[in-house]
Design a protein around this motif. Structure first.
Motif, mmCIF file in Angstrom:
data_model
loop_
_atom_site.group_PDB
_atom_site.id
_atom_site.type_symbol
_atom_site.label_atom_id
_atom_site.label_comp_id
_atom_site.label_asym_id
_atom_site.label_seq_id
_atom_site.Cartn_x
_atom_site.Cartn_y
_atom_site.Cartn_z
ATOM 1 N N GLN A 75 -0.759 10.148 -7.128
ATOM 2 C CA GLN A 75 -0.133 8.835 -7.179
ATOM 3 C C GLN A 75 -0.995 7.768 -7.847
ATOM 4 O O GLN A 75 -0.457 6.875 -8.494
ATOM 5 C CB GLN A 75 0.231 8.358 -5.774
ATOM 6 C CG GLN A 75 1.476 8.974 -5.247
ATOM 7 C CD GLN A 75 2.006 8.226 -4.049
ATOM 8 O OE1 GLN A 75 1.279 7.529 -3.352
ATOM 9 N NE2 GLN A 75 3.297 8.377 -3.796
ATOM 10 N N HIS A 76 -2.309 7.848 -7.697
ATOM 11 C CA HIS A 76 -3.167 6.753 -8.143
ATOM 12 C C HIS A 76 -4.165 7.126 -9.225
ATOM 13 O O HIS A 76 -4.911 6.281 -9.679
ATOM 14 C CB HIS A 76 -3.920 6.158 -6.951
ATOM 15 C CG HIS A 76 -3.000 5.538 -5.955
ATOM 16 N ND1 HIS A 76 -2.396 4.329 -6.172
ATOM 17 C CD2 HIS A 76 -2.563 5.968 -4.751
ATOM 18 C CE1 HIS A 76 -1.628 4.027 -5.134
ATOM 19 N NE2 HIS A 76 -1.713 5.022 -4.260
ATOM 20 N N MET A 103 0.857 -1.175 0.000
ATOM 21 C CA MET A 103 0.000 0.000 0.000
ATOM 22 C C MET A 103 0.896 1.228 0.000
ATOM 23 O O MET A 103 1.865 1.306 0.744
ATOM 24 C CB MET A 103 -0.912 -0.027 1.223
ATOM 25 C CG MET A 103 -1.960 1.056 1.201
ATOM 26 S SD MET A 103 -3.037 1.116 2.639
ATOM 27 C CE MET A 103 -4.196 -0.168 2.270
ATOM 28 N N SER A 104 0.547 2.190 -0.826
ATOM 29 C CA SER A 104 1.380 3.386 -0.957
ATOM 30 C C SER A 104 1.193 4.309 0.247
ATOM 31 O O SER A 104 0.220 4.215 1.002
ATOM 32 C CB SER A 104 1.023 4.133 -2.233
ATOM 33 O OG SER A 104 -0.270 4.661 -2.124
ATOM 34 N N ILE A 105 2.136 5.225 0.384
ATOM 35 C CA ILE A 105 2.097 6.158 1.507
ATOM 36 C C ILE A 105 0.877 7.069 1.437
ATOM 37 O O ILE A 105 0.308 7.434 2.470
ATOM 38 C CB ILE A 105 3.418 6.963 1.597
ATOM 39 C CG1 ILE A 105 3.485 7.789 2.891
ATOM 40 C CG2 ILE A 105 3.588 7.866 0.403
ATOM 41 C CD1 ILE A 105 3.653 6.979 4.117
ATOM 42 N N SER A 106 0.437 7.417 0.229
ATOM 43 C CA SER A 106 -0.721 8.303 0.118
ATOM 44 C C SER A 106 -1.992 7.613 0.612
ATOM 45 O O SER A 106 -2.817 8.238 1.288
ATOM 46 C CB SER A 106 -0.895 8.776 -1.322
ATOM 47 O OG SER A 106 -1.155 7.679 -2.179
ATOM 48 N N LEU A 107 -2.160 6.344 0.299
ATOM 49 C CA LEU A 107 -3.338 5.624 0.791
ATOM 50 C C LEU A 107 -3.257 5.371 2.296
ATOM 51 O O LEU A 107 -4.285 5.381 2.980
ATOM 52 C CB LEU A 107 -3.514 4.309 0.037
ATOM 53 C CG LEU A 107 -3.938 4.448 -1.417
ATOM 54 C CD1 LEU A 107 -4.036 3.087 -2.076
ATOM 55 C CD2 LEU A 107 -5.242 5.207 -1.535
ATOM 56 N N VAL A 108 -2.051 5.181 2.802
ATOM 57 C CA VAL A 108 -1.885 5.041 4.255
ATOM 58 C C VAL A 108 -2.285 6.348 4.949
ATOM 59 O O VAL A 108 -2.987 6.331 5.973
ATOM 60 C CB VAL A 108 -0.432 4.653 4.605
ATOM 61 C CG1 VAL A 108 -0.168 4.763 6.093
ATOM 62 C CG2 VAL A 108 -0.132 3.249 4.115
ATOM 63 N N VAL A 143 -3.072 11.543 -3.086
ATOM 64 C CA VAL A 143 -3.668 10.292 -3.559
ATOM 65 C C VAL A 143 -3.974 10.380 -5.041
ATOM 66 O O VAL A 143 -3.691 9.451 -5.813
ATOM 67 C CB VAL A 143 -4.947 9.950 -2.753
ATOM 68 C CG1 VAL A 143 -5.720 8.815 -3.397
ATOM 69 C CG2 VAL A 143 -4.595 9.586 -1.324
#
Length: 86
Positions: free
Chosen positions: A48-49, A1-6, A45
């Motif tokens: 990045q996604h 899981m990426s840092i932005s979703l975290v 987010v």
């Protein structure tokens, strides 16, 4: 899981914890802080996604902060009616 979703998940957890705490101003001060922190997280987010995941995170944020969104929609509708009457 990426840092932005975290960060987005952490924002959601903090928002729910703040909603469970008692508040004398009906949580408006917390809502302002959550909005100020949530906008950069939403941008991160989306960067990045992509826009689809960004819109899902935006919808989640709107469901948590529903009263500021409702008041914004009422204000925009009133402004549109006032401009149409001119």
């Amino acid at each position: 899981m990426s840092i932005s979703l975290v960060l987005a998940c952490f924002w959601a957890v903090v928002a729910n914890v703040l909603a469970m705490t008692p508040s004398s101003d009906q949580h408006w001060r917390s809502a302002y802080v959550l909005i100020a922190v949530g906008i950069p997280v939403l941008g991160f987010v989306t960067m990045q996604h992509g826009p689809w995941v960004g819109m899902l995170v935006f919808a989640g944020g709107c469901s948590v902060l529903r009263w500021p969104v409702i008041y914004l929609m009422r204000w925009l509708r009133g402004a549109a009616v006032r401009n149409a009457a001119k």
